[in-house]
Design a protein around this motif. Structure first.
Motif, PDB file in Angstrom:
ATOM      1  N   GLU A 221     -50.871  87.108  21.414  1.00 22.08           N
ATOM      2  CA  GLU A 221     -49.467  87.436  21.131  1.00 22.08           C
ATOM      3  C   GLU A 221     -48.729  87.819  22.409  1.00 22.08           C
ATOM      4  OE1 GLU A 221     -49.726  90.451  18.172  1.00 22.08           O
ATOM      5  OE2 GLU A 221     -49.993  89.030  16.530  1.00 22.08           O
ATOM      6  N   ASP A 222     -49.388  88.574  23.277  1.00 24.04           N
ATOM      7  CA  ASP A 222     -48.770  88.960  24.544  1.00 24.04           C
ATOM      8  C   ASP A 222     -48.490  87.732  25.419  1.00 24.04           C
ATOM      9  OD1 ASP A 222     -48.819  91.580  23.753  1.00 24.04           O
ATOM     10  OD2 ASP A 222     -50.608  92.107  24.941  1.00 24.04           O
ATOM     11  N   ALA A 223     -49.419  86.776  25.395  1.00 24.61           N
ATOM     12  CA  ALA A 223     -49.218  85.556  26.171  1.00 24.61           C
ATOM     13  C   ALA A 223     -48.069  84.735  25.608  1.00 24.61           C
ATOM     14  CB  ALA A 223     -50.498  84.728  26.173  1.00 24.61           C
ATOM     15  N   GLN A 224     -47.918  84.739  24.287  1.00 23.60           N
ATOM     16  CA  GLN A 224     -46.821  84.008  23.662  1.00 23.60           C
ATOM     17  C   GLN A 224     -45.467  84.631  24.002  1.00 23.60           C
ATOM     18  OE1 GLN A 224     -46.850  81.141  21.923  1.00 23.60           O
ATOM     19  NE2 GLN A 224     -49.042  80.973  22.327  1.00 23.60           N
ATOM     20  N   LYS A 225     -45.413  85.949  24.109  1.00 21.26           N
ATOM     21  CA  LYS A 225     -44.152  86.643  24.422  1.00 21.26           C
ATOM     22  C   LYS A 225     -43.724  86.366  25.858  1.00 21.26           C
ATOM     23  CE  LYS A 225     -44.742  90.429  21.171  1.00 21.26           C
ATOM     24  NZ  LYS A 225     -44.995  91.856  21.011  1.00 21.26           N
ATOM     25  N   LYS A 226     -44.670  86.180  26.754  1.00 24.34           N
ATOM     26  CA  LYS A 226     -44.344  85.937  28.151  1.00 24.34           C
ATOM     27  C   LYS A 226     -43.759  84.555  28.360  1.00 24.34           C
ATOM     28  CE  LYS A 226     -47.614  89.166  30.134  1.00 24.34           C
ATOM     29  NZ  LYS A 226     -48.813  89.348  30.937  1.00 24.34           N
ATOM     30  N   GLU A 227     -44.069  83.614  27.485  1.00 24.88           N
ATOM     31  CA  GLU A 227     -43.579  82.242  27.651  1.00 24.88           C
ATOM     32  C   GLU A 227     -42.193  82.103  27.216  1.00 24.88           C
ATOM     33  OE1 GLU A 227     -46.160  79.646  25.536  1.00 24.88           O
ATOM     34  OE2 GLU A 227     -47.795  79.988  26.889  1.00 24.88           O
TER      35      GLU A 227
END
Length: 67
Positions: free
Chosen positions: A61-67
């Protein structure tokens, strides 16, 4: 023979027991990296799997928010 003369053998026995336990703990820490879980049953193993899964989901989820 006085009572305090028995303290030396008791001290040696206690030191031997502590040395055996400490060596097992040190070997477990060296080879596995964490202490051996004591009294872990199926429920505890499922909780550990759940925690690993939740940590993985949070990273995703954190990786998705950064994109």
């Amino acid at each position: 023979m006085a009572w305090w003369e028995t303290l030396v053998p008791f001290g040696l026995i206690g030191a031997a027991i502590c040395l055996m336990g400490g060596s097992q703990y040190a070997a477990q820490m060296y080879f596995v990296g964490k202490p051996k879980p004591i009294g872990q049953d199926a429920w505890d193993r499922r909780l550990e799997l759940r925690d690993q899964w939740l940590a993985h989901v949070k990273e995703f989820e954190d990786a998705q928010k950064k994109e």
